[in-house]
Design a protein around this motif. Sequence first.
Motif, PDB file in Angstrom:
ATOM      1  N   ILE A  79      -0.650   7.690  -4.429  1.00 43.39           N
ATOM      2  CA  ILE A  79      -0.840   6.258  -4.230  1.00 43.39           C
ATOM      3  C   ILE A  79       0.488   5.590  -3.962  1.00 43.39           C
ATOM      4  CG2 ILE A  79      -1.437   4.130  -5.430  1.00 43.39           C
ATOM      5  CD1 ILE A  79      -3.703   5.775  -6.764  1.00 43.39           C
ATOM      6  N   GLN A  80       1.513   6.040  -4.677  1.00 44.46           N
ATOM      7  CA  GLN A  80       2.845   5.464  -4.464  1.00 44.46           C
ATOM      8  C   GLN A  80       3.359   5.716  -3.058  1.00 44.46           C
ATOM      9  OE1 GLN A  80       5.480   6.978  -7.434  1.00 44.46           O
ATOM     10  NE2 GLN A  80       5.716   4.998  -8.433  1.00 44.46           N
ATOM     11  N   ASN A  82       1.807   7.685  -0.163  1.00 41.68           N
ATOM     12  CA  ASN A  82       0.997   7.717   1.051  1.00 41.68           C
ATOM     13  C   ASN A  82       0.152   6.476   1.269  1.00 41.68           C
ATOM     14  OD1 ASN A  82       1.999  10.319   0.881  1.00 41.68           O
ATOM     15  ND2 ASN A  82       0.196  11.190   1.879  1.00 41.68           N
ATOM     16  N   LEU A  83      -0.359   5.917   0.198  1.00 40.90           N
ATOM     17  CA  LEU A  83      -1.295   4.806   0.405  1.00 40.90           C
ATOM     18  C   LEU A  83      -0.557   3.498   0.633  1.00 40.90           C
ATOM     19  CD1 LEU A  83      -4.363   4.670   0.430  1.00 40.90           C
ATOM     20  CD2 LEU A  83      -4.242   3.614  -1.798  1.00 40.90           C
TER      21      LEU A  83
ATOM     22  N   LEU B   2      -5.541   0.243   4.964  1.00 42.30           N
ATOM     23  CA  LEU B   2      -4.381   0.013   4.098  1.00 42.30           C
ATOM     24  C   LEU B   2      -3.171   0.798   4.597  1.00 42.30           C
ATOM     25  CD1 LEU B   2      -6.227   0.108   0.667  1.00 42.30           C
ATOM     26  CD2 LEU B   2      -5.194  -1.888   1.781  1.00 42.30           C
ATOM     27  N   GLU B   3      -3.426   1.982   5.107  1.00 44.43           N
ATOM     28  CA  GLU B   3      -2.308   2.753   5.667  1.00 44.43           C
ATOM     29  C   GLU B   3      -1.805   2.113   6.951  1.00 44.43           C
ATOM     30  OE1 GLU B   3      -3.507   6.838   6.000  1.00 44.43           O
ATOM     31  OE2 GLU B   3      -3.268   7.208   3.857  1.00 44.43           O
ATOM     32  N   LYS B   6       0.697  -0.583   6.543  1.00 49.83           N
ATOM     33  CA  LYS B   6       2.059  -0.244   6.110  1.00 49.83           C
ATOM     34  C   LYS B   6       3.048  -0.402   7.254  1.00 49.83           C
ATOM     35  CE  LYS B   6       3.238   2.909   2.986  1.00 49.83           C
ATOM     36  NZ  LYS B   6       3.357   4.213   2.265  1.00 49.83           N
ATOM     37  N   ARG B  67      -0.413  -6.170   3.182  1.00 45.23           N
ATOM     38  CA  ARG B  67      -0.473  -5.419   1.933  1.00 45.23           C
ATOM     39  C   ARG B  67       0.232  -6.145   0.797  1.00 45.23           C
ATOM     40  NH1 ARG B  67      -0.831   0.321   2.107  1.00 45.23           N
ATOM     41  NH2 ARG B  67       0.812   0.409   0.553  1.00 45.23           N
ATOM     42  N   PHE B  72      -0.325  -1.646  -5.486  1.00 47.71           N
ATOM     43  CA  PHE B  72      -0.323  -0.185  -5.395  1.00 47.71           C
ATOM     44  C   PHE B  72       0.586   0.417  -6.458  1.00 47.71           C
ATOM     45  CE2 PHE B  72      -1.616  -1.755  -1.311  1.00 47.71           C
ATOM     46  CZ  PHE B  72      -2.702  -0.958  -1.017  1.00 47.71           C
ATOM     47  N   GLU B  73       1.692  -0.263  -6.636  1.00 47.47           N
ATOM     48  CA  GLU B  73       2.600   0.157  -7.694  1.00 47.47           C
ATOM     49  C   GLU B  73       1.884   0.113  -9.042  1.00 47.47           C
ATOM     50  OE1 GLU B  73       6.287   1.687  -8.521  1.00 47.47           O
ATOM     51  OE2 GLU B  73       5.566   0.993  -6.558  1.00 47.47           O
TER      52      GLU B  73
END
Lengths: 83, 83
Positions: A79-80, A82-83, B2-3, B6, B67, B72-73
Amino acid sequence: MLEWLKEPEINFPGQLEHAGFEHGVCVGQIQAKAGLTQSTVSEYLSILQRAGFVEAKRVGQWTYYKRNEGAFEALSKLIQSNL
Amino acid sequence: MLEWLKEPEINFPGQLEHAGFEHGVCVGQIQAKAGLTQSTVSEYLSILQRAGFVEAKRVGQWTYYKRNEGAFEALSKLIQSNL
DNA sequence: TCCATATATCGGGAAAAGTCGATATATTTG
DNA sequence: CAAATATATCGACTTTTCCCGATATATGGA
């Protein structure tokens, strides 16, 4: 269930009698606590196993399940990064 | 999705014309890339927003989504510590 | 104001996941 | 081997999620 399996001694006191926790917790104990039928719990655990979150070990007539901590670590990292 | 979000510059080149990426990417761009209907993508993004994974900003007739890295963190840490 | 464009919301049908009871398989014990 | 116990698998039903078309709302421009 996954949270329960973090502390088997606390969450599954009924198992002390016939076995320790070195291999994990058996299906019946988990089923009793979950309040679902035996078939549902069995299937659910096998899904978690295929997904890699738990490991299963058959000992006699019992199947013990325990957490695979590495999988959670890996998911966290995934999750850190790749996502 | 979501990717994709980025790296907006790489994944949504079509947006360069009418706006930068400071507010994120608009729904239409995401919809085109996703190959789903407008309503589906709109609903999906609003779910992600309610869950905290993206932030929305309305600019004129467009809504830009970007995002929320903090989420995510936080999820990564949650899996490490609580799960 | 009227129209075009962009997004959001609503209602419903299709697909997937969750759960169960019944039954099959495996193991231990007499 | 037969019975008892523990777990796994199967088929069906229910609930939830996914995804769509239709429609509503919001904004900008003629």
